[in-house]
Motif scaffolding. Structure first.
Motif, short mmCIF file in Angstrom:
data_model
loop_
_atom_site.label_atom_id
_atom_site.label_comp_id
_atom_site.label_asym_id
_atom_site.label_seq_id
_atom_site.Cartn_x
_atom_site.Cartn_y
_atom_site.Cartn_z
N ILE A 2 0.14 3.06 3.68
CA ILE A 2 0.13 1.61 3.72
C ILE A 2 0.17 1.08 2.29
O ILE A 2 -0.50 1.59 1.41
CB ILE A 2 -1.13 1.09 4.44
CG1 ILE A 2 -1.10 1.53 5.91
CG2 ILE A 2 -1.27 -0.41 4.33
CD1 ILE A 2 -2.35 1.17 6.67
N GLU A 3 0.98 0.07 2.07
CA GLU A 3 1.11 -0.52 0.74
C GLU A 3 0.14 -1.67 0.57
O GLU A 3 0.46 -2.82 0.87
CB GLU A 3 2.56 -1.00 0.51
CG GLU A 3 3.58 0.11 0.49
CD GLU A 3 3.39 1.08 -0.66
OE1 GLU A 3 3.02 0.65 -1.78
OE2 GLU A 3 3.61 2.27 -0.44
N PHE A 5 -3.73 -3.78 0.83
CA PHE A 5 -4.46 -4.42 1.93
C PHE A 5 -5.24 -5.61 1.39
O PHE A 5 -5.57 -5.66 0.20
CB PHE A 5 -5.41 -3.44 2.61
CG PHE A 5 -6.60 -3.04 1.78
CD1 PHE A 5 -7.86 -3.57 2.01
CD2 PHE A 5 -6.47 -2.12 0.73
CE1 PHE A 5 -8.95 -3.21 1.25
CE2 PHE A 5 -7.56 -1.74 -0.04
CZ PHE A 5 -8.81 -2.29 0.22
N TRP A 154 -5.51 4.84 9.32
CA TRP A 154 -5.45 4.01 8.12
C TRP A 154 -6.47 2.86 8.20
O TRP A 154 -7.04 2.47 7.19
CB TRP A 154 -4.04 3.45 7.90
CG TRP A 154 -3.15 4.48 7.27
CD1 TRP A 154 -2.12 5.14 7.86
CD2 TRP A 154 -3.24 4.97 5.92
NE1 TRP A 154 -1.57 6.03 6.96
CE2 TRP A 154 -2.22 5.94 5.76
CE3 TRP A 154 -4.07 4.70 4.85
CZ2 TRP A 154 -2.03 6.62 4.57
CZ3 TRP A 154 -3.88 5.38 3.66
CH2 TRP A 154 -2.86 6.34 3.53
N GLU A 155 -6.71 2.37 9.40
CA GLU A 155 -7.71 1.32 9.56
C GLU A 155 -9.09 1.81 9.13
O GLU A 155 -9.85 1.09 8.48
CB GLU A 155 -7.74 0.82 11.01
CG GLU A 155 -6.51 0.03 11.42
CD GLU A 155 -5.27 0.91 11.70
OE1 GLU A 155 -5.41 2.15 11.92
OE2 GLU A 155 -4.16 0.36 11.69
#
Length: 168
Positions: A2-3, A5, A154-155
């Protein structure tokens, strides 16, 4: 991966997700009063001895991220028996140390985002010279054990990063 947050705690956008957090000292270190630490504790970046009877090594817990080649890491401290601590020191710069069997230890780091982590069972696996040892968490049924075995989303990575950066 993921890029970035947006942090739910501080509201800021972070371009990169922090993938490794750690503790500077084993938890047991803090059981010694600050005034007594200079005389009762021997401390190096990766090794610590308290009262010449409690032995600790810095190591790393790696948690795989599901559907990714990434890992989330905790740099932690584990206890070792005196025998295994001495053996670790003897082999510290020996390339053959990778052939050592894993050493049993008790985790000595509070990890945010998990129920009580100090004193859960671990196995410390020696790595090649210059590489931090790897910790296998073996505390049956503990969420950290389960996440290390099964991976995290990822969460969950973002949740752990937010807790580590801002507290629970």
């Amino acid at each position: 991966m993921i890029e970035g947050f947006t942090c739910s705690r501080c509201g800021e956008f972070h371009e990169k997700i922090p993938m490794c957090f750690g503790a500077e000292y084993p938890d047991y270190y803090f059981s010694v009063s600050p005034e007594e630490r200079a005389t009762r504790i021997e401390y190096l970046d990766d090794l610590c001895v308290v009262d010449e009877e409690h032995f600790f090594i810095r190591a790393r817990i790696k948690i795989p991220v599901i559907d990714s080649d990434e890992v989330f890491c905790w740099n932690v401290w584990t206890s070792l028996s005196e025998k295994n601590f001495v053996r670790t020191n003897v082999l510290w710069n020996d390339p053959k140390r990778v052939n050592e069997p894993a050493y049993f230890g008790w985790l000595q780091t509070v990890l945010p985002g998990y129920p009580s982590t100090p004193n859960i069972r671990t196995m410390v696996h020696t790595q090649s010279v210059g590489t931090i040892p790897r910790v296998e968490v073996i505390e049956e049924g503990h969420p950290l054990t389960l996440e290390q075995e099964n991976g995290i989303t990822w969460e969950r990575v973002i949740e752990l990063a937010e807790i580590a950066m801002h507290g629970e």
